[in-house]
Design an enzyme around this catalytic site. Structure first.
Site, PDB file in Angstrom:
ATOM      1  N   TYR A 294       0.796  -1.233   0.000  1.00 62.64           N
ATOM      2  CA  TYR A 294       0.000   0.000   0.000  1.00 62.64           C
ATOM      3  C   TYR A 294       0.826   1.280   0.000  1.00 62.64           C
ATOM      4  O   TYR A 294       0.269   2.367   0.032  1.00 62.64           O
ATOM      5  CB  TYR A 294      -0.935   0.014   1.222  1.00 62.64           C
ATOM      6  CG  TYR A 294      -2.170  -0.830   1.036  1.00 62.64           C
ATOM      7  CD1 TYR A 294      -2.102  -2.223   1.131  1.00 62.64           C
ATOM      8  CD2 TYR A 294      -3.406  -0.244   0.762  1.00 62.64           C
ATOM      9  CE1 TYR A 294      -3.232  -2.992   0.966  1.00 62.64           C
ATOM     10  CE2 TYR A 294      -4.543  -1.016   0.596  1.00 62.64           C
ATOM     11  CZ  TYR A 294      -4.455  -2.389   0.701  1.00 62.64           C
ATOM     12  OH  TYR A 294      -5.583  -3.146   0.533  1.00 62.64           O
TER      13      TYR A 294
ATOM     14  N   LYS B 205       3.431 -15.116   5.097  1.00 56.43           N
ATOM     15  CA  LYS B 205       3.674 -16.061   4.007  1.00 56.43           C
ATOM     16  C   LYS B 205       5.189 -16.165   3.852  1.00 56.43           C
ATOM     17  O   LYS B 205       5.732 -16.139   2.747  1.00 56.43           O
ATOM     18  CB  LYS B 205       2.986 -15.533   2.731  1.00 56.43           C
ATOM     19  CG  LYS B 205       2.991 -16.478   1.561  1.00 56.43           C
ATOM     20  CD  LYS B 205       2.131 -17.715   1.746  1.00 56.43           C
ATOM     21  CE  LYS B 205       2.437 -18.718   0.657  1.00 56.43           C
ATOM     22  NZ  LYS B 205       1.742 -19.992   0.799  1.00 56.43           N
TER      23      LYS B 205
ATOM     24  N   ASP C  78     -12.144  -9.378   4.846  1.00 55.31           N
ATOM     25  CA  ASP C  78     -13.378  -9.476   4.053  1.00 55.31           C
ATOM     26  C   ASP C  78     -13.955 -10.886   4.163  1.00 55.31           C
ATOM     27  O   ASP C  78     -15.173 -11.065   4.259  1.00 55.31           O
ATOM     28  CB  ASP C  78     -13.123  -9.132   2.571  1.00 55.31           C
ATOM     29  CG  ASP C  78     -13.356  -7.647   2.275  1.00 55.31           C
ATOM     30  OD1 ASP C  78     -13.298  -6.840   3.226  1.00 55.31           O
ATOM     31  OD2 ASP C  78     -13.580  -7.298   1.104  1.00 55.31           O
TER      32      ASP C  78
HETATM   33  C1  IPM Z   1     -10.431  -1.550   3.188  1.00 54.64           C
HETATM   34  C2  IPM Z   1     -10.621  -1.149   1.740  1.00 54.64           C
HETATM   35  C3  IPM Z   1      -9.435  -0.279   1.311  1.00 54.64           C
HETATM   36  C4  IPM Z   1      -8.181  -1.129   1.448  1.00 54.64           C
HETATM   37  C5  IPM Z   1      -9.562   0.347  -0.063  1.00 54.64           C
HETATM   38  C6  IPM Z   1     -10.827   1.144  -0.216  1.00 54.64           C
HETATM   39  C7  IPM Z   1      -8.366   1.208  -0.399  1.00 54.64           C
HETATM   40  O1  IPM Z   1     -10.758  -2.269   0.937  1.00 54.64           O
HETATM   41  O2  IPM Z   1     -10.489  -0.663   4.059  1.00 54.64           O
HETATM   42  O3  IPM Z   1     -10.247  -2.719   3.482  1.00 54.64           O
HETATM   43  O4  IPM Z   1      -7.795  -1.838   0.511  1.00 54.64           O
HETATM   44  O5  IPM Z   1      -7.565  -1.067   2.500  1.00 54.64           O
HETATM   45 MN    MN Z   2     -10.658  -4.118   1.996  1.00 56.23          MN
END
Ligand code: IPM
Ligand code: MN
Length: 354
Positions: A138, A189, A249
Site C-alpha cells: 500500500y 507467508k 473481508d
Molecule cells: C479496506 C478497503 C481499502 C483497502 C480500499 C478502499 C483502499 O478495501 O479498508 O479494506 O484496501 O484497505
Molecule cells: Mn478491503
C-alpha cells in the site's frame, strides 16, 4: 463540566451519509445518557464535492483532524470518478498522514442465522484481527514502465519495516492480553515470500515480553482455510496489510456480511479513524434501505477508543439483543429501513440504561 470529545465526521459517498446519520443518532443518545459531549465538525469530501469543486481532499484537513480525537467516516467511492482516486485521497490519506498503523477488525457472529458456515454459532466466531495499516503493497512504491506496450513492466513493492512490524505486533499482544483466551496468531507467508521473515522474527522477539500469551502461527493461505473450517480456533491474529485486507473481508462474510462489519484505524494515543467496511453502495443511495449496523458498530468502536467504555459496550449489547431476538430480522439492504434500524438501536441503548 461534562467530558467532551471532538470528532471529525466525513459521511462521504453513496450510502455514507445515511448510515453515519444513524450512527450519530446512537452515539448522541449515549452521550446524553452517560453525560459526555461530542463536538462534531462535518467535512464534505465526496465525489459530489469533487465534481463541484475539483477538490478531492485538501492537505490542510489532516491538520484539522489532529485537533480531534477521532474521525468518523461513512464510505468513499463513486463510479463517476477514476478507480480508487478518492479512496486513495481520503481513506489511504488518513491512514498514511495520520500514521494509523493498526487496522482493528472485530469479527463476531451475533446470531447463527447470519453465518454462511454450517453449524457455526456465536461461540465459534469471536475474534479480532489486527491488520498492519501503513506498509506492504500500500505504500505506492512501484509503478508501470512502458505503459500499455508489449514491453510493459509493472512493479508493486511489498515493504516492511522493523518499526512497522514491531509496533503493530506489540499492539496485538496488548490486545490479546485483555481478552479471556490470551492467544495471538501471527499470519504471514514467510515460507514463499522470504523477506516476510521480518514478521516471524519480530513476532518471536516481542513474544518474549508476553509469556502469558499463547502464540501460534499460520501462513495466510492456511489461515483462510482454517477460518472457514474452524473459526473457533481464532482469537487474536496479527498480519501484514494486504493479507489483512483480504482475510478481513472473508471474516466479514463469516460474521454475516458487510452489513455488520466495522473497523478502527488507530494510532493509539492520537487521532484515530472509524468506519464501516462496506463501500458506498451507490445503487442504494438515498433510498433509506442501507443497513447502518456496520456504521453503528464503528461508532461503538469509536466510543471505546474515546474511553467511553460503558457506552461502547451498550452498542454491542443492543445490537446483539436486537439480532438474537429477531427484532432486526436480516442484515440485508432493504429488509429494514435505514432509519428504522437506527431508531431500534437507539431505543435499545436507552432501555439498557434504565
Ligand atoms: C479496506 C478497503 C481499502 C483497502 C480500499 C478502499 C483502499 O478495501 O479498508 O479494506 O484496501 O484497505
Ligand atoms: Mn478491503
Amino acid at each position: 463540566m461534562a467530558r467532551e470529545h471532538a470528532i471529525a465526521v466525513i459521511p462521504g459517498d453513496g450510502i455514507g451519509e445515511e448510515v453515519i446519520r444513524e450512527g450519530l443518532k446512537v452515539v448522541d443518545a449515549l452521550a446524553e445518557i452517560h453525560g459526555f459531549r461530542l463536538r462534531k465538525t462535518h467535512y464534505p469530501w465526496s465525489a459530489d464535492h469533487f465534481l463541484k469543486t475539483g477538490i478531492a481532499h485538501p492537505d490542510a484537513a489532516f491538520d484539522e483532524y489532529r485537533q480531534h480525537q477521532a474521525v468518523y467516516l461513512g464510505a468513499i467511492g463513486d463510479p463517476r470518478l477514476e478507480v480508487g482516486m478518492l479512496e486513495r485521497a481520503v481513506i489511504a490519506g488518513l491512514r498514511f498522514k495520520l500514521d494509523l498503523y493498526v487496522n482493528l477488525r472485530p469479527i463476531k457472529l451475533y446470531d447463527e442465522r447470519f453465518c454462511p458456515l454450517k453449524d457455526k454459532k456465536p461461540e465459534h466466531v469471536d475474534m479480532v484481527v489486527v491488520r498492519e495499516n501503513t506498509e506492504d503493497a500500500y505504500t505506492g512504491i512501484g509503478g508501470i514502465f512502458k505503459h500499455g506496450t508489449q514491453d510493459e513492466v509493472a512493479i508493486a513493492t511489498m515493504l516492511y519495516t522493523r518499526k512497522g512490524c514491531e509496533r503493530v505486533i506489540r499492539y496485538a499482544f496488548e490486545l490479546a492480553r485483555g481478552r479471556p483466551r490470551k492467544k495471538l496468531m501471527l499470519v504471514d507467508k514467510a515460507n514463499a515470500v522470504r523477506p516476510q521473515d521480518i514478521w516471524t522474527r519480530t513476532f518471536a522477539e516481542v513474544a518474549k515480553e508476553y509469556p502469558d500469551i499463547a502464540t501460534d502461527h499460520a501462513y495466510i493461505d492456511a489461515a483462510c482455510m482454517w477460518l472457514v473450517k474452524n473459526p473457533e480456533s481464532f482469537d487474536c491474529a496479527v498480519m501484514p496489510n494486504i493479507f489483512g485486507d483480504i482475510f478481513t473481508d472473508l471474516g466479514a462474510m463469516v460474521q454475516g456480511g458487510l452489513g455488520i462489519a466495522a473497523s478502527g484505524n488507530l494510532h493509539p494515543g492520537k487521532t484515530s479513524m472509524f468506519e464501516p467496511i462496506h463501500g458506498s453502495a451507490p445503487k442504494y443511495r438515498g433510498k433509506n434501505v442501507a443497513n447502518p449496523l456496520a456504521a453503528i458498530n464503528a461508532g461503538g468502536m469509536m466510543l471505546d477508543y474515546l474511553g467511553e467504555k460503558e457506552a461502547a459496550a451498550k452498542v454491542d449489547r443492543a445490537i446483539a439483543a436486537l439480532l438474537t431476538s429477531g427484532r432486526i430480522k436480516s442484515l440485508n439492504a432493504g429488509d429494514h429501513k435505514t432509519t428504522e434500524i437506527g431508531d431500534l438501536v437507539t431505543a435499545e441503548v436507552r432501555k439498557l440504561s434504565k
